[in-house]
Design a protein around this motif. Structure first.
Motif, mmCIF file in Angstrom:
data_model
loop_
_atom_site.group_PDB
_atom_site.id
_atom_site.type_symbol
_atom_site.label_atom_id
_atom_site.label_comp_id
_atom_site.label_asym_id
_atom_site.label_seq_id
_atom_site.Cartn_x
_atom_site.Cartn_y
_atom_site.Cartn_z
ATOM 1 N N TYR A 1 -6.857 9.232 4.987
ATOM 2 C CA TYR A 1 -5.989 8.143 4.545
ATOM 3 C C TYR A 1 -5.859 7.053 5.593
ATOM 4 O O TYR A 1 -5.694 5.877 5.257
ATOM 5 C CB TYR A 1 -4.615 8.684 4.150
ATOM 6 C CG TYR A 1 -4.656 9.482 2.874
ATOM 7 C CD1 TYR A 1 -4.953 8.868 1.659
ATOM 8 C CD2 TYR A 1 -4.431 10.855 2.885
ATOM 9 C CE1 TYR A 1 -5.012 9.605 0.479
ATOM 10 C CE2 TYR A 1 -4.484 11.593 1.710
ATOM 11 C CZ TYR A 1 -4.775 10.966 0.516
ATOM 12 O OH TYR A 1 -4.841 11.688 -0.646
ATOM 13 N N LEU B 1 -8.957 5.033 5.179
ATOM 14 C CA LEU B 1 -8.849 4.278 3.939
ATOM 15 C C LEU B 1 -7.941 3.064 4.131
ATOM 16 O O LEU B 1 -8.258 1.956 3.691
ATOM 17 C CB LEU B 1 -8.309 5.194 2.844
ATOM 18 C CG LEU B 1 -8.224 4.646 1.420
ATOM 19 C CD1 LEU B 1 -8.332 5.790 0.417
ATOM 20 C CD2 LEU B 1 -6.943 3.869 1.164
ATOM 21 N N ALA B 2 -6.807 3.267 4.799
ATOM 22 C CA ALA B 2 -5.852 2.178 5.001
ATOM 23 C C ALA B 2 -6.468 1.044 5.831
ATOM 24 O O ALA B 2 -6.287 -0.137 5.511
ATOM 25 C CB ALA B 2 -4.589 2.697 5.685
ATOM 26 N N CYS C 1 -10.787 -0.640 -3.144
ATOM 27 C CA CYS C 1 -9.489 -0.744 -3.817
ATOM 28 C C CYS C 1 -8.865 -2.119 -3.572
ATOM 29 O O CYS C 1 -8.367 -2.774 -4.500
ATOM 30 C CB CYS C 1 -8.547 0.352 -3.329
ATOM 31 S SG CYS C 1 -9.007 2.031 -3.842
ATOM 32 N N ILE D 1 -2.530 4.942 -3.819
ATOM 33 C CA ILE D 1 -3.653 5.832 -3.536
ATOM 34 C C ILE D 1 -3.280 7.275 -3.875
ATOM 35 O O ILE D 1 -2.255 7.784 -3.434
ATOM 36 C CB ILE D 1 -4.066 5.734 -2.054
ATOM 37 C CG1 ILE D 1 -4.329 4.275 -1.670
ATOM 38 C CG2 ILE D 1 -5.297 6.593 -1.793
ATOM 39 C CD1 ILE D 1 -5.403 3.580 -2.487
ATOM 40 N N LEU E 1 0.851 -1.191 0.000
ATOM 41 C CA LEU E 1 0.000 0.000 0.000
ATOM 42 C C LEU E 1 0.885 1.239 0.000
ATOM 43 O O LEU E 1 1.687 1.442 0.915
ATOM 44 C CB LEU E 1 -0.910 0.010 1.237
ATOM 45 C CG LEU E 1 -1.756 1.270 1.468
ATOM 46 C CD1 LEU E 1 -2.753 1.471 0.325
ATOM 47 C CD2 LEU E 1 -2.486 1.192 2.809
ATOM 48 N N GLY F 1 -11.222 2.283 0.695
ATOM 49 C CA GLY F 1 -10.072 1.397 0.863
ATOM 50 C C GLY F 1 -10.446 -0.051 0.622
ATOM 51 O O GLY F 1 -9.695 -0.804 -0.011
ATOM 52 N N ALA G 1 -8.722 -0.987 3.649
ATOM 53 C CA ALA G 1 -7.976 -1.822 2.718
ATOM 54 C C ALA G 1 -7.390 -3.042 3.421
ATOM 55 O O ALA G 1 -7.426 -4.165 2.898
ATOM 56 C CB ALA G 1 -6.863 -1.001 2.055
ATOM 57 N N GLY H 1 -6.021 4.128 -6.489
ATOM 58 C CA GLY H 1 -7.161 4.844 -5.939
ATOM 59 C C GLY H 1 -7.166 6.218 -6.575
ATOM 60 O O GLY H 1 -6.338 7.067 -6.216
#
Length: 395
Positions: free
Chosen positions: A80, A83-84, A361, A121, A68, A358, A87, A143
């Motif tokens: 972020y 999002l992480a 993705c 991303i 990532l 996330g 994911a 992303g």
């Protein structure tokens, strides 16, 4: 079944198919009829089958991990981090670990030996690490689209960022704004580029001047406050400020408070009316309805002899950035988060649903790795507009 580990053979017997069919059905590979695939997966779930990830990695010479890559500014932005986490959660569902790559990146060959695929991303053409990652020899999902030159196909999950800013601009004008402004993010990412372009195209389509001020991609509240103070000093007629960077909205609110502007009330509906200042004013970075930009030029109505309240040339007059006493200012944000929800007043914002983004993705990368999706698949991610007190009159 008993407490012993459920095997592929157990699933095959229960589903009435061969062991190889079960393997193909669960991995999304091979020529398996959709009805058979659905039946096998249902039986596997009912029996509690869990794939042996170590054995699976050995069979396909896999590392069992994906990488990532986030923007260098990501560590201090809620967007972020959420999002992480999304994911990571989705990758684990396919038995994959998530490796967070250093912002500086690494040579593509070294990365390819450690991961099965990559998530990039908000990749920027100016990020020196991105070309090597795109050319690492493993499947890549971005992303948002990468706007620089790419050496091979990559999947992408994209938001309609033009539509989200259009929704914000439509909303503040419906609430009475006549001179909206955008604190736009710098940089060459697809998100930043789309927002700046949309400010111009929306202004041309509506015949409305949209004042554009560029701020850092990850502007802090202090930077947003300084930009807003400078913006309103240059153009007191601005009656709505849309800030793009995640977490920067409180700075816009502080600037409004310092200038005595009433947040949540449009300029034309405040106790004093911002319409007392000519809306024809054009400042550096302002995009008018014809797409032209001014360089500080003023119309006849802006000269001191016309008696505009708070004119910069009026000795002893009020702060020109404040506009008429009590003038309203609508405030909105292109990114929702803790800062917008917890502000006083709460700020209208676009919820980009970062955790779900996330997941989306990571899901696309998992699908590409498993052969369930083509390497150049593009999927859409939805957003929503959350209206709050910063653009709503009280009562």
């Amino acid at each position: 079944m008993t407490s012993r580990t459920v095997t592929l053979l157990d699933v095959a017997r229960a589903a009435g198919v061969s062991k190889s069919t079960v393997s193909d059905a669960l991995q999304g590979s091979g020529r398996v009829a959709e009805a058979t695939r659905d039946r096998v997966r249902a039986v596997a779930e009912e029996l509690g089958y869990r794939p042996n990830s170590a054995a699976r990695r050995l069979r396909r010479a896999s590392t069992g991990a994906v990488g990532l890559h986030l923007p260098a500014t990501a560590t201090r932005l809620d967007y972020y981090m959420n999002l992480a986490f999304g994911a990571v959660e989705r990758a684990q569902e396919d038995g994959l670990d998530m490796v967070l790559l250093a912002p500086s990146g690494a040579a593509g060959g070294r990365i390819a030996s450690r991961v099965d695929g990559l998530l990039l991303i908000d990749p920027e053409p100016g990020d020196s690490a991105v070309p090597g990652l795109l050319d690492a020899g493993v499947p890549v999902v971005t992303g948002e689209r990468y706007l620089g030159p790419a050496t091979g196909p990559s999947g992408a999950v994209v938001c309609d960022n033009a539509a989200s800013l259009t929704a914000l601009l439509d909303h503040v004008t419906e609430r009475g704004a006549r001179r909206p402004a955008l604190l736009a993010p710098s940089g060459s990412s697809a998100w930043a580029t789309a927002l700046r372009a949309t400010a111009g195209s929306w202004g041309r389509a509506h015949g409305v001047a949209v004042t554009l001020r560029t701020v850092p991609f990850a502007a802090t509240p202090a930077e947003a406050e300084a930009a807003t103070l400078a913006l309103l000093a240059a153009d007191p007629a601005v009656d709505a400020v849309i800030c793009a960077p995640d977490g920067s909205a409180p700075g816009v609110l502080r600037a409004a408070t310092a200038l005595g502007r009433k947040v949540g009330v449009s300029g034309t509906n405040g106790a004093g009316s911002a319409s007392g200042v000519s809306s024809a004013t054009s400042t550096s970075g302002a995009i008018d309805g014809n797409g032209r930009t001014g360089e500080g030029d003023r119309t006849e109505g802006d000269r001191p002899e016309h008696g505009n309240p708070g004119s910069p040339a009026s000795p002893g007059g009020p702060d020109p950035a404040a506009g008429p006493v009590g003038a309203g200012l609508l405030v909105a944000s292109c990114v929702d988060g803790t800062a917008t929800r917890g502000a006083e007043p709460p700020v209208t914002a676009v919820d980009l649903r970062p955790a779900a983004y996330g997941r989306a993705c990571a899901e696309l990368l998992c699908d590409i790795l498993a052969g369930r999706a083509a390497p150049d698949t593009v999927r859409r991610h939805s957003w929503s507009l959350e209206t709050r007190a910063s653009t709503r009159s009280p009562g």
